[in-house]
Each structure stands twice: as structure tokens, then as C-alpha cells.
Design a protein around this motif. Structure first.
Motif, PDB file in Angstrom:
ATOM      1  N   LEU A 164       0.824  -1.208   0.000  1.00  0.00           N
ATOM      2  CA  LEU A 164       0.000   0.000   0.000  1.00  0.00           C
ATOM      3  C   LEU A 164       0.858   1.258   0.000  1.00  0.00           C
ATOM      4  N   THR A 165       0.435   2.227  -0.782  1.00  0.00           N
ATOM      5  CA  THR A 165       1.109   3.525  -0.814  1.00  0.00           C
ATOM      6  C   THR A 165       0.234   4.552  -0.094  1.00  0.00           C
ATOM      7  N   MET A 166       0.776   5.727   0.123  1.00  0.00           N
ATOM      8  CA  MET A 166      -0.030   6.809   0.700  1.00  0.00           C
ATOM      9  C   MET A 166      -1.188   7.155  -0.238  1.00  0.00           C
ATOM     10  N   ASP A 167      -0.956   7.037  -1.546  1.00  0.00           N
ATOM     11  CA  ASP A 167      -2.047   7.272  -2.510  1.00  0.00           C
ATOM     12  C   ASP A 167      -3.176   6.275  -2.287  1.00  0.00           C
ATOM     13  N   ASP A 168      -2.812   4.992  -2.084  1.00  0.00           N
ATOM     14  CA  ASP A 168      -3.824   3.948  -1.847  1.00  0.00           C
ATOM     15  C   ASP A 168      -4.611   4.249  -0.578  1.00  0.00           C
ATOM     16  N   LEU A 169      -3.894   4.619   0.479  1.00  0.00           N
ATOM     17  CA  LEU A 169      -4.558   4.908   1.758  1.00  0.00           C
ATOM     18  C   LEU A 169      -5.475   6.124   1.640  1.00  0.00           C
ATOM     19  N   ALA A 170      -5.020   7.138   0.909  1.00  0.00           N
ATOM     20  CA  ALA A 170      -5.859   8.325   0.696  1.00  0.00           C
ATOM     21  C   ALA A 170      -7.145   7.943  -0.030  1.00  0.00           C
ATOM     22  N   LEU A 171      -7.011   7.095  -1.027  1.00  0.00           N
ATOM     23  CA  LEU A 171      -8.183   6.630  -1.784  1.00  0.00           C
ATOM     24  C   LEU A 171      -9.140   5.850  -0.878  1.00  0.00           C
ATOM     25  N   LEU A 172      -8.591   4.952  -0.058  1.00  0.00           N
ATOM     26  CA  LEU A 172      -9.418   4.165   0.858  1.00  0.00           C
ATOM     27  C   LEU A 172     -10.124   5.042   1.891  1.00  0.00           C
ATOM     28  N   MET A 173      -9.435   6.091   2.337  1.00  0.00           N
ATOM     29  CA  MET A 173     -10.018   6.983   3.346  1.00  0.00           C
ATOM     30  C   MET A 173     -10.923   8.046   2.728  1.00  0.00           C
ATOM     31  N   LYS A 174     -10.896   8.120   1.395  1.00  0.00           N
ATOM     32  CA  LYS A 174     -11.672   9.135   0.668  1.00  0.00           C
ATOM     33  C   LYS A 174     -11.250  10.545   1.096  1.00  0.00           C
ATOM     34  N   LYS A 175      -9.941  10.688   1.245  1.00  0.00           N
ATOM     35  CA  LYS A 175      -9.356  11.979   1.609  1.00  0.00           C
ATOM     36  C   LYS A 175      -8.221  12.285   0.632  1.00  0.00           C
ATOM     37  N   SER A 176      -7.889  13.544   0.514  1.00  0.00           N
ATOM     38  CA  SER A 176      -6.735  13.902  -0.322  1.00  0.00           C
ATOM     39  C   SER A 176      -5.464  13.578   0.448  1.00  0.00           C
ATOM     40  N   LYS A 177      -4.393  13.367  -0.314  1.00  0.00           N
ATOM     41  CA  LYS A 177      -3.118  13.094   0.341  1.00  0.00           C
ATOM     42  C   LYS A 177      -2.681  14.281   1.197  1.00  0.00           C
ATOM     43  N   SER A 178      -2.982  15.484   0.744  1.00  0.00           N
ATOM     44  CA  SER A 178      -2.587  16.666   1.525  1.00  0.00           C
ATOM     45  C   SER A 178      -3.321  16.705   2.868  1.00  0.00           C
ATOM     46  N   THR A 179      -4.589  16.244   2.876  1.00  0.00           N
ATOM     47  CA  THR A 179      -5.332  16.166   4.145  1.00  0.00           C
ATOM     48  C   THR A 179      -4.670  15.159   5.081  1.00  0.00           C
ATOM     49  N   ILE A 180      -4.312  14.010   4.537  1.00  0.00           N
ATOM     50  CA  ILE A 180      -3.675  12.970   5.364  1.00  0.00           C
ATOM     51  C   ILE A 180      -2.350  13.467   5.920  1.00  0.00           C
ATOM     52  N   TYR A 181      -1.570  14.173   5.083  1.00  0.00           N
ATOM     53  CA  TYR A 181      -0.266  14.673   5.537  1.00  0.00           C
ATOM     54  C   TYR A 181      -0.389  15.784   6.585  1.00  0.00           C
ATOM     55  N   GLN A 182      -1.576  16.327   6.744  1.00  0.00           N
ATOM     56  CA  GLN A 182      -1.771  17.299   7.824  1.00  0.00           C
ATOM     57  C   GLN A 182      -1.715  16.619   9.198  1.00  0.00           C
ATOM     58  N   TYR A 183      -2.006  15.298   9.218  1.00  0.00           N
ATOM     59  CA  TYR A 183      -2.083  14.560  10.487  1.00  0.00           C
ATOM     60  C   TYR A 183      -1.018  13.467  10.628  1.00  0.00           C
ATOM     61  N   PHE A 184      -0.564  12.928   9.514  1.00  0.00           N
ATOM     62  CA  PHE A 184       0.360  11.785   9.543  1.00  0.00           C
ATOM     63  C   PHE A 184       1.566  12.041   8.648  1.00  0.00           C
ATOM     64  N   THR A 185       2.715  11.556   9.087  1.00  0.00           N
ATOM     65  CA  THR A 185       3.937  11.705   8.308  1.00  0.00           C
ATOM     66  C   THR A 185       4.166  10.511   7.385  1.00  0.00           C
ATOM     67  N   THR A 186       3.848   9.293   7.882  1.00  0.00           N
ATOM     68  CA  THR A 186       4.151   8.067   7.137  1.00  0.00           C
ATOM     69  C   THR A 186       2.990   7.070   7.240  1.00  0.00           C
ATOM     70  N   LYS A 187       3.068   6.034   6.406  1.00  0.00           N
ATOM     71  CA  LYS A 187       2.097   4.927   6.487  1.00  0.00           C
ATOM     72  C   LYS A 187       2.195   4.251   7.849  1.00  0.00           C
ATOM     73  N   GLU A 188       3.437   4.088   8.327  1.00  0.00           N
ATOM     74  CA  GLU A 188       3.653   3.445   9.636  1.00  0.00           C
ATOM     75  C   GLU A 188       2.883   4.183  10.716  1.00  0.00           C
ATOM     76  N   GLU A 189       2.928   5.502  10.651  1.00  0.00           N
ATOM     77  CA  GLU A 189       2.240   6.309  11.658  1.00  0.00           C
ATOM     78  C   GLU A 189       0.730   6.112  11.580  1.00  0.00           C
ATOM     79  N   ILE A 190       0.210   5.950  10.373  1.00  0.00           N
ATOM     80  CA  ILE A 190      -1.232   5.706  10.201  1.00  0.00           C
ATOM     81  C   ILE A 190      -1.624   4.383  10.847  1.00  0.00           C
TER      82      ILE A 190
END
Length: 199
Positions: A36-62
Motif C-alpha cells: 500500500l502507498t499513501m495514494d492507496d490509503l488516501a483513496l481508501l479513506m476518501k481523503k486527499s493526500k494533503s489532508t492525510i499529511y496534515q495529520y500523519f507523516t508516514t504509512k507506519e504512523e497511520i
């Protein structure tokens, strides 16, 4: 490869973040977490990658966050049970409920993937399981001493729980051969165990 996040202060996680991160758990039951990439996780969460990066630095952190939120929820159940055990006012179904809540929306394949690819997230689960096994030992000992349970070795009972919890929950081969879910297997295990222990 996606872009790396720029190191900066992250926003504090709130209930909304908790909701949209936990909402992906059912979608990860058969996902190869290592791929899984950050793009995949963003798609699954239905959020933009920039939104996710506001809260998380890495996939591990998620994955650490998702695991910690679920485990924190289970600790509330475990703490209630510890109090009930000490008062000898305990219902076996309560323990089953903890394990079933922990298994909800999760597959053994997901847990094995978490164990393989995200050891820091898996460590959170391991620490909870160690604490739960300690409570179980206390529960069996008190139950036997107070003539609620049959006089069986509490060490053996905890060893069986340890094998069941630590081995079976990540044995996706077992679940490939049955229509049972991790949640239903937990329920059946607890029923068989406590029905057999009762006097």
C-alpha cells in the motif's frame, strides 16, 4: 513512489480523524499492507493526500494510530473486567465481548500483514495481549479458589489462551479453509472454554 511528506508540525488528531482512519479497517481485510502507498490509503479513506499529511507523516504512523485507537478502546473493556474479577462479580460473556470487539472488521490476514510490515503497530497489540493474559490468569486462579471453576491448572488455561490468541489470530491459512470469521471464532472459543470450566 509517491512524494515524501515535508517535515512539519502535524495537526492534532480529533474524533473525525479517528472515524475516517478506522473506517478503512474493513477494506484492509485482504490488502497486502506492504504494497500500500499513501495514494492507496488516501483513496481508501476518501481523503486527499494533503489532508492525510496534515495529520500523519508516514504509512507506519497511520497504522500505529489505527492500532492504538482500537487497543485504547479495548483497554476500557479490560479495565472493567479487572474490577469485576477482583469483586468476583464476573460474567464470562464480558471477556468474549472484548475479544470480539478487537476482532471486529479485522481479518487474520490483516493482522499477519501488520505483524510483518508494521512491527511498531504490532507491538501495541502484543502489549495489550500480555496484559490481557495476566488478567486471565488472575481470573482463573480466583475462580478456582472460590469454587466457581473446576480445579484445573490456571497455568495450562493461560497457555491455551496464549496459543489461541497469539497463533490463531494471524493464521490466515486456517481461515481460508473455513467460512468462520475471526470474530465468530473468538466467540465460539470463549463459549467452549467457559462452559467447560463452569462447575
Amino acid at each position: 513512489m509517491g512524494r515524501k511528506s515535508i517535515l512539519k508540525n502535524r495537526k492534532e488528531k480529533n474524533q473525525k480523524v479517528e472515524q475516517w482512519t478506522l473506517a478503512i479497517l474493513p477494506k484492509l481485510k485482504t490488502a497486502d499492507l506492504g504494497e500500500l502507498t499513501m495514494d492507496d490509503l488516501a483513496l481508501l479513506m476518501k481523503k486527499s493526500k494533503s489532508t492525510i499529511y496534515q495529520y500523519f507523516t508516514t504509512k507506519e504512523e497511520i497504522f500505529e494510530y489505527i492500532t492504538q485507537v482500537r487497543i485504547d478502546y479495548l483497554y476500557t473493556y479490560k479495565n472493567q473486567i479487572t474490577e469485576e474479577i477482583l469483586k468476583l462479580d464476573y460474567k464470562c460473556e464480558t471477556l468474549g465481548r472484548i475479544l470480539m470487539e478487537g476482532a471486529k472488521d479485522v481479518s487474520s490476514f490483516f493482522l499477519r500483514q501488520l505483524q510483518e510490515h508494521y512491527p511498531t503497530a504490532w507491538k501495541i497489540i502484543e502489549e495489550f495481549l500480555c496484559a490481557l493474559l495476566e488478567d486471565l490468569k488472575q481470573f482463573y486462579t480466583l475462580g478456582i479458589e472460590n469454587n466457581i471453576f473446576k480445579p484445573i491448572s490456571s497455568e495450562l488455561l493461560v497457555k491455551l489462551d496464549e496459543y489461541f490468541i497469539r497463533q490463531l489470530i494471524t493464521d490466515d491459512n486456517f481461515f481460508d479453509q473455513t467460512e468462520e470469521t475471526l470474530e465468530s471464532i473468538m466467540r465460539d472459543y470463549m463459549f467452549l472454554k467457559f462452559e467447560g470450566l463452569k462447575k
